[in-house]
Design an enzyme around this catalytic site. Sequence first.
Site, PDB file in Angstrom:
ATOM      1  N   GLY A  90      12.186 -12.241  15.655  1.00 46.81           N
ATOM      2  CA  GLY A  90      13.389 -13.051  15.858  1.00 46.81           C
ATOM      3  C   GLY A  90      13.068 -14.520  15.821  1.00 46.81           C
ATOM      4  O   GLY A  90      11.985 -14.927  15.405  1.00 46.81           O
ATOM      5  N   ASN A  91      14.010 -15.330  16.241  1.00 51.37           N
ATOM      6  CA  ASN A  91      13.765 -16.773  16.323  1.00 51.37           C
ATOM      7  C   ASN A  91      14.487 -17.344  17.531  1.00 51.37           C
ATOM      8  O   ASN A  91      15.203 -16.627  18.225  1.00 51.37           O
ATOM      9  CB  ASN A  91      14.176 -17.461  15.015  1.00 51.37           C
ATOM     10  CG  ASN A  91      15.647 -17.281  14.717  1.00 51.37           C
ATOM     11  OD1 ASN A  91      16.505 -17.767  15.442  1.00 51.37           O
ATOM     12  ND2 ASN A  91      15.944 -16.538  13.648  1.00 51.37           N
ATOM     13  N   ARG A  92      14.319 -18.633  17.765  1.00 47.90           N
ATOM     14  CA  ARG A  92      14.772 -19.231  19.020  1.00 47.90           C
ATOM     15  C   ARG A  92      16.215 -19.721  18.984  1.00 47.90           C
ATOM     16  O   ARG A  92      16.669 -20.367  19.919  1.00 47.90           O
ATOM     17  CB  ARG A  92      13.881 -20.424  19.376  1.00 47.90           C
ATOM     18  CG  ARG A  92      12.452 -20.054  19.694  1.00 47.90           C
ATOM     19  CD  ARG A  92      11.669 -21.329  19.970  1.00 47.90           C
ATOM     20  NE  ARG A  92      10.249 -21.063  20.077  1.00 47.90           N
ATOM     21  CZ  ARG A  92       9.651 -20.680  21.200  1.00 47.90           C
ATOM     22  NH1 ARG A  92      10.344 -20.509  22.307  1.00 47.90           N
ATOM     23  NH2 ARG A  92       8.348 -20.457  21.206  1.00 47.90           N
TER      24      ARG A  92
END
Length: 400
Positions: free
Chosen positions: A208-210
């Site tokens: 995923g990412n932030r």
Amino acid sequence: MDKPKVVLGVSGGIAAYKAAELLRRFTESGHEVRVVPTASALHFVGAATWSALSGNPVSTEVWDDVHEVPHVRIGQHADLVVVAPATADLLAKAAHGLADDLLTNTLLTARCPVVFAPAMHTEMWEHPATQENVATLRRRGAVVIEPAVGRLTGVDTGKGRFPDPAEIFELCRRVLARGVTAPDLAGRHVVVSAGGTREPLDPVRFLGNRSSGKQGYALARTAAARGARVTLVSANAALPAPAGVDVVPVGTAVELREAVLAALPDADAVVMAAAVADFRPASYATGKIKKKDGQEPEPLALVRNPDILAEISADRPRPGQVVVGFAAETDDVLANGRAKLKRKGCDLLVVNEVGERKTFGAEENEAVVLGADGTETPVPRGPKEVLAETVWDLVARRLV
Ligand SMILES: Cc1cc2nc3c(=O)[nH]c(=O)nc-3n(C[C@H](O)[C@H](O)[C@H](O)COP(=O)(O)O)c2cc1C
């Protein structure tokens, strides 16, 4: 400074009780509110509640306090009129210019921004008569909020639910701050993507990412307040749905692509604010991947995800559709942004610098909006809504 004057029209729907919370939010944030209920609304919530909470007299008909000519004065002096909830009947009367009670008279005399928050059963909302009335009101410059989807009166579920009063209040505050009676995105359909995609490795893990989704949600919220119909394709954002916005939840980049493409054919503009994974795991383990004693883990094989921004920039289903991308860069921000704008073929690219403590999840943002026509619009550090408003200013100028 005088307090902003708000007229809260309440018509006879079951959601009338939720308008009491909206009223509270206005009065507690320094607005002078005059509540104008319809006679039907008083079957649901009595005049005493509206009068006590607003600190002002309440009438439904034009025949009270005639010496003050209330059927004209209330509308003339308002800075904002919001009808919440707006019944199918009230929308029909407003669309046809009827004036048989105090609220409908007020709607004809108001020259300020007007917001309707319809709430009704799905069948009533979807009926062509209601839809044509809504289109008429929007064409004339009113902001008609799309109802939410969810539990309705009784056991029914569907579109027609009164949106969260806190979100209606946010929208009204924005409409009031802009103060324009002809919202520039009225009658437009915009698609916004928000959040960050998650690419599953196994049933419990993902890449995923932030991205928190806050910038995309700010774009959706501000577009709705400027009168647009908004489809918000939301990837894993744990944020409340903005009033008047159709939220389509998605998980992965492939799902996000499908949802954006499905919403695109009648869209005037699309703003791709979501952080979409460039790669996904080449395979998905149907059971949880386990540690094996004495063995190093298998290297992680990745495959490319579709490049959605490049695809929709090259292949626009509607001529004149405006496509906006976002570029999150960690270094050489502007040079990388300019190269990305060329590569993707979009009309505008919002370039911002990101890092562990920058932008992601923050309330503020700072960016430069690059135009395919060579323009560069710097947006200094400020709330994500300010950047969102600038993006819509630039989009509105490009809409044909
Ligand atoms: C229990 C009950 C709930 C109702 N809820 C709604 C509603 O949510 N939306 C709506 O458009 N009409 C609703 N109606 C119908 C309206 O009250 C009716 O159309 C009325 O004439 C509206 O008057 P007004 O628009 O002057 O307030 C409801 C009626 C009843 C009896």
